[in-house]
Write an enzyme that holds these catalytic residues in place. Structure first.
Site, mmCIF file in Angstrom:
data_model
loop_
_atom_site.group_PDB
_atom_site.id
_atom_site.type_symbol
_atom_site.label_atom_id
_atom_site.label_comp_id
_atom_site.label_asym_id
_atom_site.label_seq_id
_atom_site.Cartn_x
_atom_site.Cartn_y
_atom_site.Cartn_z
ATOM 1 C CG ASN A 8 55.953 -27.049 205.461
ATOM 2 O OD1 ASN A 8 55.502 -26.404 204.513
ATOM 3 N ND2 ASN A 8 57.078 -26.698 206.080
ATOM 4 C CD1 TRP A 9 52.496 -31.077 201.139
ATOM 5 C CD2 TRP A 9 51.339 -30.253 199.400
ATOM 6 N NE1 TRP A 9 51.461 -31.941 200.876
ATOM 7 C CE2 TRP A 9 50.736 -31.456 199.817
ATOM 8 C CE3 TRP A 9 50.779 -29.555 198.333
ATOM 9 C CZ2 TRP A 9 49.600 -31.989 199.185
ATOM 10 C CZ3 TRP A 9 49.650 -30.078 197.700
ATOM 11 C CH2 TRP A 9 49.081 -31.279 198.124
ATOM 12 C CE LYS A 10 60.110 -28.427 204.273
ATOM 13 N NZ LYS A 10 61.458 -28.477 204.805
ATOM 14 C CG HIS A 105 59.356 -23.872 208.573
ATOM 15 N ND1 HIS A 105 60.595 -23.989 208.000
ATOM 16 C CD2 HIS A 105 58.872 -25.130 208.699
ATOM 17 C CE1 HIS A 105 60.840 -25.276 207.769
ATOM 18 N NE2 HIS A 105 59.809 -25.992 208.188
ATOM 19 C CD GLU A 107 62.623 -25.064 205.000
ATOM 20 O OE1 GLU A 107 61.561 -24.785 204.417
ATOM 21 O OE2 GLU A 107 63.028 -26.231 205.149
ATOM 22 C CD GLU A 163 59.326 -28.279 211.949
ATOM 23 O OE1 GLU A 163 58.883 -29.284 211.404
ATOM 24 O OE2 GLU A 163 59.592 -27.243 211.331
ATOM 25 N N GLY A 169 64.769 -31.745 206.908
ATOM 26 C CA GLY A 169 65.159 -32.031 205.531
ATOM 27 C C GLY A 169 66.488 -32.755 205.393
ATOM 28 C CB SER A 201 64.303 -36.396 209.188
ATOM 29 O OG SER A 201 65.090 -35.458 208.502
ATOM 30 N N GLY A 222 57.552 -32.557 206.349
ATOM 31 C CA GLY A 222 57.907 -31.881 205.106
ATOM 32 C C GLY A 222 57.950 -32.880 203.955
HETATM 33 C C1 PEP Z 1 59.622 -29.171 207.911
HETATM 34 O O1 PEP Z 1 60.135 -28.501 207.036
HETATM 35 O O2 PEP Z 1 58.783 -28.664 208.685
HETATM 36 C C2 PEP Z 1 60.012 -30.568 208.043
HETATM 37 C C3 PEP Z 1 59.699 -31.198 209.123
HETATM 38 O O3 PEP Z 1 60.690 -31.102 206.961
HETATM 39 P P1 PEP Z 1 61.173 -32.629 206.773
HETATM 40 O O4 PEP Z 1 60.056 -33.521 207.245
HETATM 41 O O5 PEP Z 1 61.449 -32.752 205.336
HETATM 42 O O6 PEP Z 1 62.388 -32.798 207.635
#
Ligand code: PEP
Length: 238
Positions: A8-10, A105, A107, A163, A169, A201, A222
């Site tokens: 997930n490049w956001k 998600h 976010e 998640e 993040g 993470s 992410g």
């Molecule tokens: C995500 O946003 O789906 C995610 C898992 O982010 P990160 O790996 O940066 O925690």
């Protein structure tokens, strides 16, 4: 079952050239990696360029790279005649070569006030249009609401991603014990054989524990998915 690793490049990177560069490095890096399915979910504006370079050829036993989107709108023309400024339909994604889409998600729930109801509509549209939907949850209770009215046979194209919000993040991943417990609880709730991913993470140090010890079918990643070397290492370790 092949592990499924979703990037997930956001809202990254900021230029087409960088997006192409990150993708090319990942593609090169996973060339000889065994038996994994990798899904790259860039921002909408880079889907097109990346769809031209993903390799649709499925080589047995090797890693395949597929394309995914980070979100989708629930309407599909002719309903509404496409009058939804700024939105992207499931049909558009499918026609562009997307196979997957991330829905719900945290976010999007937080910043765009997505609710279980809107997530449910998005899921229905994605599944009806032949996309594989990756539903993100951080609580078991979100599953039932999101899946309301979705036929059992459509669940074969559903993937759940656990998640925990505190882990997204933050650099503080969930403990393997807690993640494993949630994985089993989710499986019990859903009562259907579907893939369940862990996200939050993940890095090359903890990735394999989530798959091997906590028994997830794969990972949603992410930050580390924008670092080709680290991302490739993760794929190799699982
Ligand atoms: C995500 O946003 O789906 C995610 C898992 O982010 P990160 O790996 O940066 O925690």
């Amino acid at each position: 079952m092949k592990p499924l690793i979703v990037a997930n490049w956001k809202m990254n990177p900021q230029t087409m050239a960088e997006a192409k560069q990150i993708f090319d490095l990942i593609k090169k890096g996973v060339k000889n990696a065994k038996n994994t399915e990798v899904v790259i979910c860039p921002p909408f504006v880079f889907l097109s360029i990346i769809s031209n370079v993903v390799n649709p050829r499925q080589e047995r036993g090797l890693t395949t790279i597929k394309l995914g989107a980070q979100d989708v709108f629930w309407e599909n023309p002719p309903a509404g005649g496409g009058a939804f400024t700024g939105e992207i339909s499931a049909k558009m994604l499918k026609n562009l070569g997307c196979e997957y889409v991330i829905i719900g998600h945290s976010e999007r729930r937080k910043y765009f006030k997505e609710t279980d109801e809107t997530i449910n509509k998005k899921l229905k549209s994605a599944l009806e249009n032949g996309l594989k939907a990756i539903l993100c949850i951080d609580k078991k209770s979100q599953i039932k609401n999101a899946l309301k009215g979705i036929a059992r046979q459509q669940l074969k194209n559903l993937i759940l991603a656990y998640e925990p919000i505190f882990a997204i993040g933050t650099g503080k991943a969930c403990s393997i014990e807690k993640a494993r417990e949630m994985n089993f609880l989710i499986r019990k709730t859903i009562k259907t054989k579907i893939k369940i991913l862990y996200g939050g993470s993940v890095n090359s140090q903890n990735a394999s524990d989530f798959v091997k010890k906590a028994k997830f079918h794969g990972l949603l990643i992410g930050k580390a998915s924008l670092e080709p070397k680290e991302f490739v290492k993760i794929i190799e370790t699982v």
